[in-house]
Scaffold this active site. Structure first.
Site, PDB file in Angstrom:
ATOM      1  N   PRO A  81      36.457  31.373  17.347  1.00 32.18           N
ATOM      2  CG  PRO A  81      38.448  30.447  18.144  1.00 32.18           C
ATOM      3  CD  PRO A  81      37.061  30.808  18.578  1.00 32.18           C
ATOM      4  CB  CYS A 204      33.977  26.836  27.923  1.00 30.45           C
ATOM      5  SG  CYS A 204      34.287  28.585  27.691  1.00 30.45           S
TER       6      CYS A 204
END
Length: 280
Positions: A81, A204
Protein backbone atom coordinates in the site's frame (compact mmCIF):
# COMPACT_ATOMS: atom_id res chain seq x y z
CA UNK A 1 -0.36 -43.04 5.27
CA UNK A 2 -0.69 -41.87 1.66
CA UNK A 3 0.55 -38.53 0.42
CA UNK A 4 -2.98 -37.10 0.21
CA UNK A 5 -3.79 -38.19 3.76
CA UNK A 6 -0.48 -36.74 4.95
CA UNK A 7 -1.27 -33.39 3.34
CA UNK A 8 -4.79 -33.38 4.77
CA UNK A 9 -3.50 -33.18 8.35
CA UNK A 10 -2.04 -29.79 7.50
CA UNK A 11 -5.29 -28.17 6.39
CA UNK A 12 -7.31 -25.52 8.15
CA UNK A 13 -6.65 -23.97 11.53
CA UNK A 14 -5.51 -27.22 13.16
CA UNK A 15 -3.22 -28.01 10.24
CA UNK A 16 -1.76 -24.50 10.32
CA UNK A 17 -0.97 -24.87 14.02
CA UNK A 18 0.60 -28.32 13.54
CA UNK A 19 2.66 -27.26 10.52
CA UNK A 20 4.19 -24.18 12.13
CA UNK A 21 4.77 -25.96 15.43
CA UNK A 22 6.82 -28.54 13.53
CA UNK A 23 8.66 -25.95 11.47
CA UNK A 24 9.52 -23.48 14.24
CA UNK A 25 9.51 -25.67 17.35
CA UNK A 26 9.07 -24.01 20.73
CA UNK A 27 9.51 -20.55 19.28
CA UNK A 28 6.21 -20.79 17.41
CA UNK A 29 4.26 -20.33 20.63
CA UNK A 30 6.09 -17.12 21.56
CA UNK A 31 5.72 -15.77 18.01
CA UNK A 32 2.03 -16.60 18.00
CA UNK A 33 1.52 -14.87 21.32
CA UNK A 34 3.27 -11.77 19.99
CA UNK A 35 0.89 -11.76 17.01
CA UNK A 36 -2.03 -11.41 19.41
CA UNK A 37 -0.52 -8.29 20.99
CA UNK A 38 -0.57 -4.84 19.35
CA UNK A 39 2.05 -4.41 16.64
CA UNK A 40 4.78 -1.80 16.46
CA UNK A 41 3.21 0.77 14.14
CA UNK A 42 5.08 4.06 13.88
CA UNK A 43 3.95 7.44 12.56
CA UNK A 44 6.17 8.32 9.60
CA UNK A 45 5.59 11.97 8.68
CA UNK A 46 7.42 13.72 5.84
CA UNK A 47 7.54 17.48 6.35
CA UNK A 48 5.15 19.22 3.95
CA UNK A 49 2.89 16.18 3.45
CA UNK A 50 -0.83 16.20 4.18
CA UNK A 51 -0.87 13.04 6.29
CA UNK A 52 1.50 10.70 8.15
CA UNK A 53 1.89 7.05 7.18
CA UNK A 54 1.71 4.42 9.91
CA UNK A 55 4.26 1.68 9.32
CA UNK A 56 5.75 -1.20 11.31
CA UNK A 57 9.25 -0.32 12.50
CA UNK A 58 10.62 -3.54 10.98
CA UNK A 59 9.35 -2.44 7.56
CA UNK A 60 10.96 0.95 8.07
CA UNK A 61 14.26 -0.76 8.84
CA UNK A 62 14.08 -3.04 5.78
CA UNK A 63 13.55 -0.01 3.50
CA UNK A 64 16.34 1.85 5.30
CA UNK A 65 18.77 -0.97 4.47
CA UNK A 66 18.67 -0.20 0.73
CA UNK A 67 21.58 2.24 0.17
CA UNK A 68 20.33 5.17 -1.95
CA UNK A 69 23.22 7.63 -2.02
CA UNK A 70 24.22 8.28 -5.63
CA UNK A 71 21.26 6.38 -7.09
CA UNK A 72 19.21 8.20 -9.73
CA UNK A 73 16.78 5.44 -10.78
CA UNK A 74 15.00 3.52 -8.02
CA UNK A 75 12.28 0.87 -8.28
CA UNK A 76 9.80 -0.36 -5.67
CA UNK A 77 8.52 -3.36 -7.62
CA UNK A 78 5.59 -4.48 -5.42
CA UNK A 79 4.84 -1.22 -3.69
CA UNK A 80 1.24 -1.16 -2.39
CA UNK A 81 0.00 0.00 0.00
CA UNK A 82 2.95 2.39 -0.08
CA UNK A 83 4.78 2.43 3.24
CA UNK A 84 8.21 1.45 1.94
CA UNK A 85 7.77 3.78 -1.04
CA UNK A 86 7.28 6.64 1.44
CA UNK A 87 10.50 5.70 3.25
CA UNK A 88 12.49 5.38 0.01
CA UNK A 89 11.15 8.62 -1.43
CA UNK A 90 11.97 10.55 1.74
CA UNK A 91 15.60 9.35 1.56
CA UNK A 92 16.41 9.56 -2.15
CA UNK A 93 18.74 12.19 -3.61
CA UNK A 94 17.18 15.38 -4.94
CA UNK A 95 17.85 14.39 -8.56
CA UNK A 96 16.59 10.80 -8.13
CA UNK A 97 13.34 9.35 -9.42
CA UNK A 98 11.37 6.49 -7.92
CA UNK A 99 9.19 4.09 -9.92
CA UNK A 100 6.56 2.65 -7.60
CA UNK A 101 4.74 -0.30 -9.13
CA UNK A 102 1.74 -2.44 -8.18
CA UNK A 103 0.01 -5.05 -10.33
CA UNK A 104 -3.47 -4.79 -8.75
CA UNK A 105 -5.50 -1.79 -10.03
CA UNK A 106 -7.30 -1.49 -6.68
CA UNK A 107 -4.08 -1.58 -4.68
CA UNK A 108 -2.40 0.73 -7.18
CA UNK A 109 -5.11 3.30 -6.45
CA UNK A 110 -4.33 3.08 -2.74
CA UNK A 111 -0.61 3.36 -3.51
CA UNK A 112 -1.15 6.50 -5.59
CA UNK A 113 -3.23 8.01 -2.80
CA UNK A 114 -0.47 7.30 -0.27
CA UNK A 115 2.11 8.98 -2.51
CA UNK A 116 -0.11 12.02 -3.00
CA UNK A 117 -1.08 12.44 0.65
CA UNK A 118 2.03 11.28 2.52
CA UNK A 119 4.73 13.01 0.46
CA UNK A 120 5.12 16.73 -0.22
CA UNK A 121 4.78 17.86 -3.87
CA UNK A 122 8.51 18.40 -4.38
CA UNK A 123 9.05 14.69 -3.65
CA UNK A 124 5.83 13.13 -5.00
CA UNK A 125 6.50 14.81 -8.37
CA UNK A 126 9.53 12.49 -8.70
CA UNK A 127 7.56 9.33 -7.88
CA UNK A 128 5.96 7.57 -10.84
CA UNK A 129 3.19 5.14 -9.87
CA UNK A 130 2.49 2.33 -12.34
CA UNK A 131 0.23 -0.72 -12.60
CA UNK A 132 2.11 -3.65 -14.10
CA UNK A 133 2.97 -7.30 -13.53
CA UNK A 134 6.40 -6.99 -11.95
CA UNK A 135 7.39 -10.51 -12.95
CA UNK A 136 7.22 -9.65 -16.68
CA UNK A 137 8.83 -6.18 -16.57
CA UNK A 138 12.22 -7.60 -17.56
CA UNK A 139 10.78 -8.68 -20.92
CA UNK A 140 10.63 -4.99 -21.85
CA UNK A 141 13.74 -3.67 -20.08
CA UNK A 142 16.92 -4.98 -18.46
CA UNK A 143 19.62 -3.43 -16.26
CA UNK A 144 17.81 -0.09 -15.99
CA UNK A 145 17.58 0.63 -12.23
CA UNK A 146 20.33 1.60 -9.78
CA UNK A 147 18.38 0.37 -6.76
CA UNK A 148 15.45 -2.01 -6.36
CA UNK A 149 13.25 -2.92 -3.42
CA UNK A 150 11.25 -6.12 -3.84
CA UNK A 151 8.84 -6.56 -0.96
CA UNK A 152 7.39 -9.76 -2.36
CA UNK A 153 3.88 -11.14 -1.80
CA UNK A 154 4.14 -13.86 0.82
CA UNK A 155 2.31 -16.23 3.15
CA UNK A 156 1.92 -13.46 5.73
CA UNK A 157 1.23 -15.79 8.64
CA UNK A 158 0.39 -12.91 10.95
CA UNK A 159 -2.57 -11.93 8.77
CA UNK A 160 -3.66 -15.53 8.15
CA UNK A 161 -3.79 -16.20 11.87
CA UNK A 162 -5.93 -13.10 12.40
CA UNK A 163 -8.50 -13.91 9.70
CA UNK A 164 -10.65 -17.07 10.08
CA UNK A 165 -11.62 -16.83 6.39
CA UNK A 166 -8.02 -17.51 5.33
CA UNK A 167 -7.14 -19.74 8.25
CA UNK A 168 -9.98 -22.17 7.51
CA UNK A 169 -8.75 -22.85 3.96
CA UNK A 170 -5.00 -22.78 4.71
CA UNK A 171 -2.71 -25.56 3.50
CA UNK A 172 1.05 -25.86 2.75
CA UNK A 173 0.22 -25.40 -0.93
CA UNK A 174 -0.14 -21.68 -0.11
CA UNK A 175 3.60 -21.54 0.56
CA UNK A 176 4.43 -23.32 -2.71
CA UNK A 177 2.16 -21.00 -4.67
CA UNK A 178 3.63 -17.79 -3.29
CA UNK A 179 7.19 -19.14 -3.59
CA UNK A 180 6.63 -19.65 -7.32
CA UNK A 181 5.42 -16.06 -7.61
CA UNK A 182 8.31 -14.78 -5.50
CA UNK A 183 10.89 -16.44 -7.71
CA UNK A 184 9.35 -14.97 -10.86
CA UNK A 185 9.52 -11.50 -9.29
CA UNK A 186 13.02 -11.95 -7.86
CA UNK A 187 14.57 -13.27 -11.07
CA UNK A 188 12.95 -10.38 -12.97
CA UNK A 189 14.15 -7.82 -10.42
CA UNK A 190 17.70 -9.12 -10.69
CA UNK A 191 17.60 -8.68 -14.47
CA UNK A 192 16.28 -5.14 -14.04
CA UNK A 193 19.14 -4.20 -11.71
CA UNK A 194 22.13 -2.40 -13.21
CA UNK A 195 25.60 -3.77 -12.63
CA UNK A 196 26.94 -2.17 -9.49
CA UNK A 197 23.41 -1.71 -8.18
CA UNK A 198 21.76 -2.91 -4.97
CA UNK A 199 18.59 -4.90 -4.40
CA UNK A 200 16.71 -5.60 -1.17
CA UNK A 201 14.44 -8.65 -1.19
CA UNK A 202 11.99 -8.78 1.72
CA UNK A 203 8.91 -10.65 2.91
CA UNK A 204 6.83 -10.80 6.08
CA UNK A 205 6.91 -14.62 5.95
CA UNK A 206 8.38 -16.76 8.70
CA UNK A 207 9.83 -19.76 6.93
CA UNK A 208 13.01 -20.24 4.85
CA UNK A 209 11.03 -21.50 1.84
CA UNK A 210 10.07 -17.90 1.07
CA UNK A 211 13.24 -16.29 2.38
CA UNK A 212 16.69 -17.87 2.39
CA UNK A 213 15.61 -20.52 -0.12
CA UNK A 214 14.89 -17.74 -2.62
CA UNK A 215 18.42 -16.42 -2.12
CA UNK A 216 19.86 -19.91 -2.53
CA UNK A 217 17.98 -20.26 -5.79
CA UNK A 218 19.32 -16.89 -6.94
CA UNK A 219 22.87 -18.09 -6.29
CA UNK A 220 22.33 -21.22 -8.37
CA UNK A 221 20.75 -19.30 -11.25
CA UNK A 222 22.82 -16.14 -11.54
CA UNK A 223 26.02 -16.24 -9.53
CA UNK A 224 28.40 -17.13 -12.37
CA UNK A 225 31.62 -15.36 -13.40
CA UNK A 226 29.67 -13.66 -16.20
CA UNK A 227 26.91 -12.25 -13.98
CA UNK A 228 27.82 -12.41 -10.31
CA UNK A 229 26.65 -10.77 -7.13
CA UNK A 230 27.35 -10.75 -3.42
CA UNK A 231 25.30 -10.62 -0.25
CA UNK A 232 26.12 -7.46 1.69
CA UNK A 233 25.75 -6.70 5.38
CA UNK A 234 23.35 -3.78 5.64
CA UNK A 235 24.40 -0.54 7.31
CA UNK A 236 21.14 1.27 8.11
CA UNK A 237 21.67 4.87 9.15
CA UNK A 238 18.85 6.04 11.46
CA UNK A 239 19.93 9.67 11.00
CA UNK A 240 18.53 9.51 7.45
CA UNK A 241 14.98 9.26 8.80
CA UNK A 242 15.19 11.03 12.15
CA UNK A 243 13.27 14.01 10.72
CA UNK A 244 10.38 11.76 9.68
CA UNK A 245 9.89 9.26 12.49
CA UNK A 246 10.84 9.02 16.14
CA UNK A 247 11.09 5.28 16.61
CA UNK A 248 13.46 2.79 18.12
CA UNK A 249 14.40 0.60 15.21
CA UNK A 250 14.41 -3.15 15.97
CA UNK A 251 17.42 -5.42 15.93
CA UNK A 252 17.66 -8.26 13.44
CA UNK A 253 18.78 -11.87 13.59
CA UNK A 254 21.22 -13.30 11.04
CA UNK A 255 20.07 -16.09 8.74
CA UNK A 256 22.12 -17.93 6.11
CA UNK A 257 21.69 -15.28 3.39
CA UNK A 258 19.87 -12.43 5.10
CA UNK A 259 18.29 -11.14 8.27
CA UNK A 260 15.02 -11.57 10.11
CA UNK A 261 13.09 -9.49 12.62
CA UNK A 262 10.65 -11.53 14.68
CA UNK A 263 8.03 -9.93 16.93
CA UNK A 264 8.57 -12.12 19.98
CA UNK A 265 12.05 -10.65 20.46
CA UNK A 266 11.43 -7.10 19.17
CA UNK A 267 8.40 -5.76 21.04
CA UNK A 268 5.91 -6.77 18.36
CA UNK A 269 7.88 -5.48 15.35
CA UNK A 270 7.76 -7.67 12.26
CA UNK A 271 7.96 -10.33 11.14
CA UNK A 272 10.27 -9.18 8.34
CA UNK A 273 12.94 -11.02 6.38
CA UNK A 274 15.32 -9.09 4.16
CA UNK A 275 18.50 -9.68 2.20
CA UNK A 276 20.74 -7.06 0.56
CA UNK A 277 22.28 -7.98 -2.80
CA UNK A 278 25.06 -6.13 -4.64
CA UNK A 279 25.30 -6.89 -8.35
CA UNK A 280 28.97 -6.83 -9.28
Amino acid sequence: MGKKQSNDIYRGAAGFELYYSQQLGERWQSIKQSFAAPGDSQEYFVNGAQKPYFLDSASILAALCLPLKGASTILDLCAAPGGKTIVLASRMDQNAELSSNERSPQRKHRLAQSVEECLPPQISSRVRVSCSDGSSWCRRQTECFDRILLDAPCSSERHVLADPKYLDVWSPSRIKTVATEQWALLSCAFRLLKRGGYLVYSTCALLPQENDSMMERLVKKFNSPKQSFEFVEPEPDPSQIQNFVHARLPEYEKTQFGYQILPDKQNGAGPIYFSLIHKL
